[in-house]
Design an enzyme around this catalytic site. Structure first.
Site, PDB file in Angstrom:
ATOM      1  N   GLU A 170      -4.509  -0.906   1.520  1.00 41.12           N
ATOM      2  CA  GLU A 170      -4.874   0.374   0.923  1.00 41.12           C
ATOM      3  C   GLU A 170      -6.151   0.864   1.596  1.00 41.12           C
ATOM      4  O   GLU A 170      -7.185   0.193   1.545  1.00 41.12           O
ATOM      5  CB  GLU A 170      -5.079   0.231  -0.583  1.00 41.12           C
ATOM      6  CG  GLU A 170      -3.787  -0.101  -1.331  1.00 41.12           C
ATOM      7  CD  GLU A 170      -3.973  -0.283  -2.825  1.00 41.12           C
ATOM      8  OE1 GLU A 170      -2.958  -0.453  -3.519  1.00 41.12           O
ATOM      9  OE2 GLU A 170      -5.135  -0.266  -3.308  1.00 41.12           O
ATOM     10  N   ASP A 188     -14.358   4.743  -9.702  1.00 43.36           N
ATOM     11  CA  ASP A 188     -14.840   3.637  -8.882  1.00 43.36           C
ATOM     12  C   ASP A 188     -16.138   3.062  -9.419  1.00 43.36           C
ATOM     13  O   ASP A 188     -17.019   3.789  -9.882  1.00 43.36           O
ATOM     14  CB  ASP A 188     -15.057   4.100  -7.433  1.00 43.36           C
ATOM     15  CG  ASP A 188     -13.757   4.459  -6.748  1.00 43.36           C
ATOM     16  OD1 ASP A 188     -12.757   3.783  -7.037  1.00 43.36           O
ATOM     17  OD2 ASP A 188     -13.735   5.407  -5.949  1.00 43.36           O
TER      18      ASP A 188
END
Length: 257
Positions: free
Chosen positions: A51, A62
């Site tokens: 990824e 995040d």
């Protein structure tokens, strides 16, 4: 419907008696030059799927490690165009399936049709866009499917069975099971509800189930009676690289588990 490229990679790992390994690496990290070396090192060290994170200025899902990596990449001039050009230059050289993971804004600015065309030409096999709602993803999903690419679904502890089945009706490649609510990041252990989330996902989806968020070492999977089909790790890898380590040594611990 036949299995996609990403699903086949995970099924091949399963046939070998192990979970597929899916590292996450922010594009342009730790530096623009070194990123490509580490990407190729992950591939050579046995990553089944990689990824590639698309940096964005407001990475709301995040944790601090991935957010800092994204900021550094942006400051060095990393763009989605730069990522596409670099992947296209390496098309055919990487064994692992490639997935672009990022927030909706960069993809919208690039233009969905142009993005899908360029991604296909660069050898990309799918993408993950956490902030693109299921109810609004039909156009992009259709464009991707026409080029044999997947739009990966994300589900978590708070995703009900009904919603999972809605995703399952259109999902392909693999389903990304988020281990814990909140942001990405390294954690000491997995929450007790992970087993239940995995079990519900297995009941709803026919495609492979991948577990991510907070995964840092193989020992975390030992307490699961039914481990995931694939494991995704990002923050721990980024931290390892930032400390001067290399991708190959990090992957070795997973490949030899």
């Amino acid at each position: 419907m036949s299995a996609s490229r990403l699903e086949r990679r995970i099924r091949e790992a399963q046939a070998a008696g192990r979970p597929a390994l899916i590292p996450f690496l922010t594009a342009g990290f730790p530096t623009k030059e070194r990123f490509w070396d580490e990407l190729e090192a992950l591939d050579a060290a046995g990553a089944d799927i990689i990824e590639v994170g698309v940096p964005f200025s407001d990475p709301v899902a995040d944790g601090p490690v991935v957010a800092a990596a994204s900021q550094r990449a942006l400051e060095s001039g990393v763009t989605l165009r730069w990522i596409m050009d670099g992947l296209a230059a390496r098309k055919g050289r990487l064994r692992a399936g490639l997935v672009l993971m990022g927030y909706l804004n960069p993809f919208m600015q690039y233009g969905f049709e142009r993005f899908v065309s360029d991604a296909a030409d660069a050898g990309v096999a799918g993408c993950i866009i956490p902030d693109l709602p299921l109810d609004e993803d039909a156009d992009l999903r259709a464009l991707l499917a026409a080029r044999d690419m997947d739009l990966i679904a994300l589900v978590g502890p708070n995703t009900g069975e009904g919603r999972m089945r809605e995703y399952a009706a259109v999902a392909s490649g693999y389903v990304y099971v988020v281990s814990v609510m909140g942001t990405t990041g390294v954690r000491d252990g997995l929450p007790v509800e992970v087993a239940d989330t995995l079990a519900r996902a297995r009941q709803c989806f026919s495609i492979p189930v991948a577990l991510g968020f907070g995964i840092s070492r193989p020992a975390q999977l030992e307490g699961l009676s039914h481990p995931p089909d694939a494991v995704i790790f990002g923050s721990a890898l980024l931290r390892h690289l930032d400390a001067g380590g290399d991708a190959a040594s990090f992957m070795k611990a997973w490949a030899e588990r």
